[in-house]
Design a protein around this motif. Sequence first.
Motif, short mmCIF file in Angstrom:
data_model
loop_
_atom_site.label_atom_id
_atom_site.label_comp_id
_atom_site.label_asym_id
_atom_site.label_seq_id
_atom_site.Cartn_x
_atom_site.Cartn_y
_atom_site.Cartn_z
N SER A 180 15.91 8.56 -9.56
CA SER A 180 14.61 8.09 -10.02
C SER A 180 13.53 9.05 -9.52
N ARG A 181 12.29 8.73 -9.80
CA ARG A 181 11.18 9.57 -9.33
C ARG A 181 11.08 9.56 -7.81
N PHE A 182 11.69 8.56 -7.18
CA PHE A 182 11.68 8.47 -5.71
C PHE A 182 12.88 9.18 -5.09
N GLY A 183 13.77 9.73 -5.91
CA GLY A 183 14.97 10.38 -5.39
C GLY A 183 16.00 9.37 -4.94
N LEU A 184 17.00 9.83 -4.20
CA LEU A 184 18.05 8.97 -3.67
C LEU A 184 17.88 8.87 -2.15
N ILE A 210 -2.61 18.66 1.37
CA ILE A 210 -1.95 19.11 0.14
C ILE A 210 -2.38 18.21 -1.02
N GLN A 211 -2.86 18.84 -2.08
CA GLN A 211 -3.22 18.11 -3.31
C GLN A 211 -1.95 17.86 -4.13
N LEU A 212 -1.71 16.61 -4.45
CA LEU A 212 -0.52 16.24 -5.20
C LEU A 212 -0.82 16.20 -6.69
N ASN A 213 0.18 16.57 -7.48
CA ASN A 213 0.12 16.34 -8.93
C ASN A 213 1.42 15.69 -9.36
N SER A 214 1.55 15.42 -10.63
CA SER A 214 2.70 14.66 -11.12
C SER A 214 4.03 15.38 -10.95
N GLN A 215 3.99 16.70 -10.67
CA GLN A 215 5.23 17.47 -10.55
C GLN A 215 5.53 17.91 -9.12
N THR A 216 4.68 17.56 -8.17
CA THR A 216 4.90 17.96 -6.78
C THR A 216 6.09 17.20 -6.20
N LYS A 217 7.06 17.93 -5.68
CA LYS A 217 8.23 17.33 -5.05
C LYS A 217 8.18 17.56 -3.54
N ALA A 218 8.99 16.80 -2.83
CA ALA A 218 9.06 16.95 -1.37
C ALA A 218 9.48 18.35 -0.98
N GLN A 231 14.87 20.95 7.89
CA GLN A 231 13.61 20.25 8.05
C GLN A 231 13.39 19.35 6.83
N SER A 232 13.07 18.10 7.08
CA SER A 232 12.88 17.15 5.98
C SER A 232 11.51 16.50 6.09
N LEU A 233 10.99 16.08 4.95
CA LEU A 233 9.71 15.38 4.91
C LEU A 233 9.97 13.89 5.07
N HIS A 234 9.24 13.28 6.02
CA HIS A 234 9.44 11.87 6.32
C HIS A 234 8.19 11.07 5.96
N GLU A 235 8.43 9.91 5.39
CA GLU A 235 7.38 8.92 5.12
C GLU A 235 7.43 7.90 6.24
N ILE A 236 6.34 7.77 6.99
CA ILE A 236 6.34 6.93 8.18
C ILE A 236 5.18 5.95 8.13
N GLY A 248 9.32 1.53 7.52
CA GLY A 248 9.38 1.95 8.92
C GLY A 248 9.40 3.45 9.03
N GLN A 249 10.47 4.04 8.55
CA GLN A 249 10.59 5.49 8.46
C GLN A 249 11.58 5.82 7.35
N HIS A 250 11.25 6.81 6.54
CA HIS A 250 12.05 7.12 5.36
C HIS A 250 12.13 8.63 5.21
N CYS A 251 13.32 9.17 5.38
CA CYS A 251 13.54 10.59 5.14
C CYS A 251 13.65 10.79 3.63
N LEU A 252 12.75 11.56 3.07
CA LEU A 252 12.64 11.66 1.61
C LEU A 252 13.65 12.65 1.03
N ASP A 253 14.14 12.31 -0.14
CA ASP A 253 14.97 13.21 -0.93
C ASP A 253 14.12 14.44 -1.30
N PRO A 254 14.65 15.66 -1.16
CA PRO A 254 13.86 16.84 -1.55
C PRO A 254 13.36 16.78 -2.98
N ASP A 255 14.06 16.03 -3.87
CA ASP A 255 13.65 15.93 -5.26
C ASP A 255 12.71 14.78 -5.55
N ALA A 256 12.25 14.07 -4.50
CA ALA A 256 11.33 12.95 -4.70
C ALA A 256 9.96 13.47 -5.16
N TYR A 257 9.40 12.82 -6.17
CA TYR A 257 8.07 13.18 -6.66
C TYR A 257 7.02 12.52 -5.76
#
Length: 634
Positions: free
Chosen positions: A230-234, A563-571, A595-600, A605-614
């Motif tokens: 999905s747009r959120f990745g796996l 960082i300015q996000l747009n509809s195509q920006t991925k992690a 190195q991974s991007l985390h949503e905290i 709580g804490q979510h290691c994002l899929d590199p393909d997440a929008y």
Amino acid sequence: RKSLPRCRRINRMLSNESAPPPTFSRSNSQASMDSTSMEDFWCEVENIKESREDGSEEATLLEFKPADEGELEAEWLQDVGLSTLISGAEEEDGQALLSTLTRTQAAAVQKRYNTYTQTLRKKNKHTVRDVRDIFGSNDSSLTFETVPVPPVPSNGIQLPGQKPVWKSVTSNSCLDCGLDKGSPSITEELSYEVSFSESITVLPKTQEWPKNQRFKKEDSALPKFIVRKSRFGLTEVGDLSPEDMKKIRYLSLIELTAFYDALGVELKRNRAERVRGRENGLFGVPLTVLLDNDQKKVPGIKVPLIFQKLLLKLEETGLETEGILRVPGSASRVKNLHQELEAKFYEDTFDWDQVRNNDAAGLLKMFIRELPSPLFTVEYLPAFITLVEKISKIKLQLQALHLLIMLLPEANRDTAKAFLQFLKKVVANEGKNKMNLWNVSMIVAPNLFIYKGKRANQQEMQAAATTAHIVRLLIRYQDILWTVPSFLISQVRKMNEAAMNNSKRQLMFDKGVRKLLRRKTMERERPERPEGAVTFPPYLQSDIPEGVIRVYAPLHSKVSMAIQLNSQTKAKDILARFHCENSRGSSQNMRGQIQSLHEIGGNIGQHCLDPDAYMLDVYRANPQAEWVIKPKAS
């Protein structure tokens, strides 16, 4: 080996048509295999029996307690985090959970709660809450309509008279769990967007599951499944915080129950009395105790050190050994190695070079069998069997199995994952070790499902092919099974948001009380806010405009960047930008997998994002989160 003739006698005895029927009722979808194809299974059972008879393994029986009326339902409500329905307390976590349930999930909770209250009223124990107080209805016998689904629903139930029209997917933006050779030409797609139970179409009463279902042992008989990102990745199991994974377990049990209810299948559970294992040593020690001891040496370790070392030994030298896992090692050598490991392993004086591959495989299987509680837990072993015995379609079996994996305790799930990854490597070397997927499944099944101290009875013998098929599904589709369904993550977000809103309301109430008390004690009152004034939350008062996130990277030389996000920006785009800013593109070591991007924070709580997440989609789902680049937890 001298036990081989006895194995063959067992096979002939089981295949004898004059044998008395089993003492249990076999399901319509009972699995079966010809006796010759199951010979390895019974030889392994015989090997296990011999190892226990010669004293190399202990056989402490697990005692089962009979369940009183209502006790199973009470335990179920506690296990799903709804003990508030039993105690009557107004707990915020229970209310938050109830507010996120789908219709089928709420129906499953209501059904168990109704049974619990009815049995309590019969026993005249105490006053219980009426179901209408929980679900907000004037009718205590609520019914939930089936969610409308397409003619061919996402979870693969096909109505009579319809032809399957599976969508073939060729995109790379998906998780592919298929076969490398001889795979079916049609690919089936799995969806994680809608809960499995909500997608089920009620089958007509006239339709029955196929009788005497027989498994095909060829690897090509298994379908190929892929999961579209999905747009959120796996999200993998280790990508979420322990607190959120606890909520995933609650929701998984509710969803599994609703899923079985929708299929008309009873979800059976064992009630095992806890058996206290050893407090030290290697074999026969609970996984949690082993990990507590090992983490003193290696902080953060998730799989016991002895188990890792046995797997490493076999991966380094045993993957190409013909008959690995199937051909037993020397019983006397395995017994001596067992004793030597107990004495020398933690002193780092054990000589691994002396261990032969077949003996190492024997120690590996012994470790699994000797666990005080089975790797897949005593409570849910019947549910594993039921998903094959009562559910005929592999896609539905896989969905039930997926939820069962989400239910496992963390230590069991991580250890099982390491074991299945090893078994996948064994199968990948079939050309040299002569062990295909079905061979490996037959050898592993009795070690997993005929647990410590329990002798195989007639029912377990009849379920031999069933347990081997379960192991085959676990090995083949492990990449899918250790991915957290996105609909469960959405529910966790809603739970966290509901809990935050409750906390904010309580905080506002507490502030109001304190303010009133201050007014009573002060000589003058503070001027009141003008009518209609609005206080914005802190994140809206920030100088950061909409669609811009500030990413922190404490391990980089440049620790912060807007960082300015747009509809195509991925992690992975954000990771690449930090890598470029800090290394000028010279280093090849700083990659997304390190190195991974985390949503905290916010609603997670804490979510290691899929590199393909929008990122714009993730940001909109959780605008209050912080964004941090750091190594992914191993």
